[in-house]
Motif scaffolding. Structure first.
Motif, short mmCIF file in Angstrom:
data_model
loop_
_atom_site.label_atom_id
_atom_site.label_comp_id
_atom_site.label_asym_id
_atom_site.label_seq_id
_atom_site.Cartn_x
_atom_site.Cartn_y
_atom_site.Cartn_z
N GLY A 86 12.55 -47.13 -84.09
CA GLY A 86 12.96 -47.84 -82.89
C GLY A 86 13.06 -49.26 -82.61
O GLY A 86 13.61 -49.73 -81.80
N ALA A 87 12.21 -49.77 -83.28
CA ALA A 87 11.89 -51.13 -83.25
C ALA A 87 13.04 -52.10 -83.53
O ALA A 87 13.31 -53.14 -83.12
N SER A 88 14.02 -51.46 -84.16
CA SER A 88 15.14 -52.16 -84.87
C SER A 88 15.98 -52.57 -83.68
O SER A 88 16.84 -53.35 -83.80
N GLY A 89 15.86 -51.43 -82.65
CA GLY A 89 16.77 -51.78 -81.35
C GLY A 89 18.20 -51.05 -81.49
O GLY A 89 18.90 -51.12 -80.72
N ALA A 90 18.51 -50.25 -82.74
CA ALA A 90 19.59 -49.60 -82.82
C ALA A 90 19.50 -48.41 -82.04
O ALA A 90 18.57 -47.74 -81.90
N ARG A 91 20.72 -47.99 -81.59
CA ARG A 91 20.60 -46.67 -80.92
C ARG A 91 21.56 -45.72 -81.60
O ARG A 91 22.79 -46.03 -81.93
N VAL A 92 21.07 -44.65 -81.99
CA VAL A 92 21.81 -43.39 -82.84
C VAL A 92 22.39 -42.14 -82.09
O VAL A 92 21.29 -41.79 -81.65
N THR A 93 23.51 -41.84 -82.35
CA THR A 93 23.73 -40.44 -81.68
C THR A 93 24.29 -39.74 -82.74
O THR A 93 25.15 -40.29 -83.53
N ARG A 94 24.24 -38.32 -82.88
CA ARG A 94 24.82 -37.73 -84.04
C ARG A 94 25.18 -36.19 -83.70
O ARG A 94 24.86 -35.83 -82.40
N GLY A 95 25.89 -35.62 -84.47
CA GLY A 95 26.20 -34.16 -84.09
C GLY A 95 26.76 -33.56 -85.22
O GLY A 95 27.17 -34.12 -86.31
N ASP A 96 26.59 -32.08 -85.56
CA ASP A 96 27.54 -31.43 -86.65
C ASP A 96 28.98 -31.49 -86.26
O ASP A 96 29.38 -31.10 -85.05
N VAL A 97 29.61 -31.23 -87.49
CA VAL A 97 30.90 -31.13 -87.32
C VAL A 97 31.31 -29.68 -87.47
O VAL A 97 30.54 -28.83 -88.17
N HIS A 98 32.12 -29.14 -86.40
CA HIS A 98 32.57 -27.81 -86.39
C HIS A 98 34.16 -27.44 -86.40
O HIS A 98 34.59 -28.48 -85.88
N ALA A 99 34.53 -26.70 -86.91
CA ALA A 99 36.27 -26.34 -86.78
C ALA A 99 36.43 -25.95 -85.22
O ALA A 99 35.92 -25.27 -84.48
N PHE A 100 37.57 -26.49 -84.81
CA PHE A 100 38.38 -26.23 -83.70
C PHE A 100 38.84 -25.04 -83.97
O PHE A 100 39.23 -24.54 -84.96
N ALA A 101 39.54 -24.33 -82.66
CA ALA A 101 40.26 -23.19 -83.16
C ALA A 101 41.53 -23.34 -83.99
O ALA A 101 41.66 -22.26 -84.81
N THR A 102 42.08 -24.31 -83.70
CA THR A 102 43.20 -24.53 -84.92
C THR A 102 42.83 -24.69 -86.46
O THR A 102 43.57 -24.48 -87.28
N GLY A 103 41.60 -24.74 -86.39
CA GLY A 103 41.05 -25.12 -87.93
C GLY A 103 40.25 -23.88 -88.36
O GLY A 103 39.35 -23.82 -89.25
N ALA A 104 40.19 -22.93 -87.34
CA ALA A 104 39.19 -22.01 -87.33
C ALA A 104 39.26 -20.98 -88.69
O ALA A 104 38.34 -20.36 -89.24
N GLY A 105 40.48 -21.05 -89.37
CA GLY A 105 40.49 -20.45 -90.92
C GLY A 105 39.61 -21.08 -91.91
O GLY A 105 39.49 -20.71 -93.02
N LEU A 106 39.43 -22.31 -91.53
CA LEU A 106 38.58 -23.18 -92.70
C LEU A 106 36.95 -23.06 -92.22
O LEU A 106 36.63 -23.19 -91.14
N ASP A 107 36.36 -23.30 -93.59
CA ASP A 107 34.96 -23.27 -93.25
C ASP A 107 34.39 -24.63 -93.45
O ASP A 107 33.89 -25.16 -94.55
N ILE A 108 34.48 -25.12 -92.13
CA ILE A 108 34.22 -26.63 -92.05
C ILE A 108 32.69 -27.05 -91.73
O ILE A 108 32.45 -26.15 -90.78
N SER A 109 32.06 -27.92 -92.48
CA SER A 109 30.73 -28.23 -91.71
C SER A 109 30.62 -29.78 -92.37
O SER A 109 31.45 -30.43 -92.71
N GLY A 110 29.70 -30.32 -91.55
CA GLY A 110 29.34 -31.76 -91.78
C GLY A 110 28.57 -32.45 -90.73
O GLY A 110 28.05 -31.49 -89.98
N ASP A 111 28.57 -33.72 -90.66
CA ASP A 111 28.01 -34.33 -89.40
C ASP A 111 28.38 -35.78 -89.23
O ASP A 111 29.14 -36.41 -90.17
#
Ligand code: CU
Length: 163
Positions: free
Chosen positions: A35-60
């Motif tokens: 935290g001393a570096s002063g950078a602020r990090v936000t993150r989240g997992d990638v998930h499929a929207f309804a239009t991409g629901a047929g796909l097994d999408i993952s990631g971050d």
């Protein structure tokens, strides 16, 4: 062979891009832990929207607001079509709110292109895995809330909330 001569620099360029992303990811891991570096990090997992629901999408997806006033976004997505160019942008709402609504803009009255917007677009490899990266000057505001991945036709197919 002429063809080989043309391909070689391209391959070197791709290898260099992957190496650069690797170094940036390591740098961000250090920033998160320190935290001393002063950078602020936000993150989240990638998930499929309804239009991409047929796909097994993952990631971050990760957004880093650096201490020296840059915003860096990295998105890693798996489960996509091979060797395909995908659009990706930072959007201004959460994934569940109107499919993340429109693009985040530093200046709401400014152009709908980088660097006023943040576009970590990418092309997948043969395994359908993509790594997108964008770095812009300026610290993104609180409405830089999600990263959306678009199919080649433009449909929103996947999303990650940044928190
Ligand atoms: Cu978008």
């Amino acid at each position: 062979m002429r063809t080989n001569a043309r391909e070689r620099p391209l391959r070197r360029g791709v290898a260099r891009s992957v190496a650069v992303i690797g170094v940036v990811v390591m740098g961000i891991a250090v920033a998160s832990a320190d935290g001393a570096s002063g950078a602020r990090v936000t993150r989240g997992d990638v998930h499929a929207f309804a239009t991409g629901a047929g796909l097994d999408i993952s990631g971050d997806a990760r957004m880093v607001r650096t201490a020296d006033g840059k915003t860096i976004v990295i998105v890693h997505v798996e489960g996509l079509a091979p060797n395909t160019a995908y659009g990706s942008h930072v959007h201004q709402q959460a994934c569940a709110n109107g499919e993340a609504d429109g693009h985040y803009k530093f200046d709401p009255a400014g152009p709908a292109t980088p660097p006023n917007e943040i576009w970590p677009a990418f092309t997948t490899n043969a395994a359908g895995i993509g790594n997108g990266y964008a770095s812009v000057d300026g610290t993104a505001g609180p409405t830089a809330m999600a990263v959306v991945v678009h199919a080649p036709g433009g449909a929103k197919i996947a999303c990650a909330d940044l928190a």
